[in-house]
Design a protein around this motif. Structure first.
Motif, mmCIF file in Angstrom:
data_model
loop_
_atom_site.group_PDB
_atom_site.id
_atom_site.type_symbol
_atom_site.label_atom_id
_atom_site.label_comp_id
_atom_site.label_asym_id
_atom_site.label_seq_id
_atom_site.Cartn_x
_atom_site.Cartn_y
_atom_site.Cartn_z
ATOM 1 N N SER A 215 16.493 37.394 32.430
ATOM 2 C CA SER A 215 17.400 36.499 33.142
ATOM 3 C C SER A 215 16.747 35.135 33.323
ATOM 4 N N VAL A 216 17.582 34.135 33.592
ATOM 5 C CA VAL A 216 17.112 32.787 33.918
ATOM 6 C C VAL A 216 17.911 32.285 35.111
ATOM 7 N N ARG B 143 21.054 26.643 32.689
ATOM 8 C CA ARG B 143 20.541 27.944 32.287
ATOM 9 C C ARG B 143 20.345 28.034 30.773
ATOM 10 N N LEU B 144 21.251 27.465 30.012
ATOM 11 C CA LEU B 144 21.130 27.512 28.562
ATOM 12 C C LEU B 144 19.878 26.777 28.091
ATOM 13 N N VAL C 177 12.300 32.098 35.030
ATOM 14 C CA VAL C 177 12.577 32.862 33.816
ATOM 15 C C VAL C 177 11.949 34.236 34.013
ATOM 16 N N ILE D 31 13.833 37.839 27.275
ATOM 17 C CA ILE D 31 14.154 37.309 28.594
ATOM 18 C C ILE D 31 15.221 38.196 29.232
ATOM 19 N N ILE E 265 23.838 34.375 28.028
ATOM 20 C CA ILE E 265 22.626 34.227 28.812
ATOM 21 C C ILE E 265 22.675 35.217 29.960
ATOM 22 N N TYR F 274 16.865 28.867 28.948
ATOM 23 C CA TYR F 274 16.813 30.025 28.052
ATOM 24 C C TYR F 274 16.290 29.619 26.674
ATOM 25 N N GLU F 275 16.833 28.550 26.110
ATOM 26 C CA GLU F 275 16.420 28.107 24.774
ATOM 27 C C GLU F 275 14.959 27.657 24.751
ATOM 28 N N ALA G 21 12.951 31.275 25.194
ATOM 29 C CA ALA G 21 13.279 32.415 24.320
ATOM 30 C C ALA G 21 12.266 32.663 23.201
ATOM 31 N N HIS H 48 22.363 36.807 33.545
ATOM 32 C CA HIS H 48 22.636 36.142 34.810
ATOM 33 C C HIS H 48 21.912 36.832 35.949
#
Length: 116
Positions: free
Chosen positions: A57-58, A42-43, A74, A55, A12, A46-47, A50, A14
């Motif tokens: 960064s998150v 963050r995961l 995001v 993307i 992911i 992101y998921e 996405a 950063h």
């Protein structure tokens, strides 16, 4: 004997704390996300985002104890992806919480020379 299959977690991007290190870290489309669940990380963010595009960064804002404050950002590569995410996810219900998703409006950053 066979070895068990290990599922690797995706890498992911950063966001570094503080100011961007160069102009190249400025984002084209930053999306603000509110009312995330307390266990959001963050995961998860992101998921969730996405599928809408690339993307860069998150980021999740956290409490001093480490838990999520329910707010995240995001940063998409392009405005079209950000707009698609906003259209699809704003006011949607995620884990029994209605999300607020909007384009982040940043205040102008004023830079000055050292001294003064």
């Amino acid at each position: 004997p066979s070895t068990p299959h290990v599922h690797a977690r995706p890498s992911i991007p950063h966001v570094h704390a503080g100011r961007p290190h160069s102009v190249s870290t400025q984002y084209v489309a930053s999306v603000y996300v509110a009312n995330l669940p307390a266990d959001a990380d963050r995961l998860l963010l992101y998921e969730l985002f996405a599928p809408f595009g690339a993307i860069l960064s998150v980021r999740i804002l956290t409490e001093p104890q480490g838990g999520s404050r329910g707010i995240g950002f995001v940063n998409f590569r392009d405005l079209e992806a950000a707009s698609s995410a906003i259209s699809a996810l704003d006011s949607s219900v995620f884990r029994d919480r209605q999300l607020h998703v909007a384009l982040q409006h940043r205040k102008p950053v004023h830079t000055s020379d050292q001294g003064a």
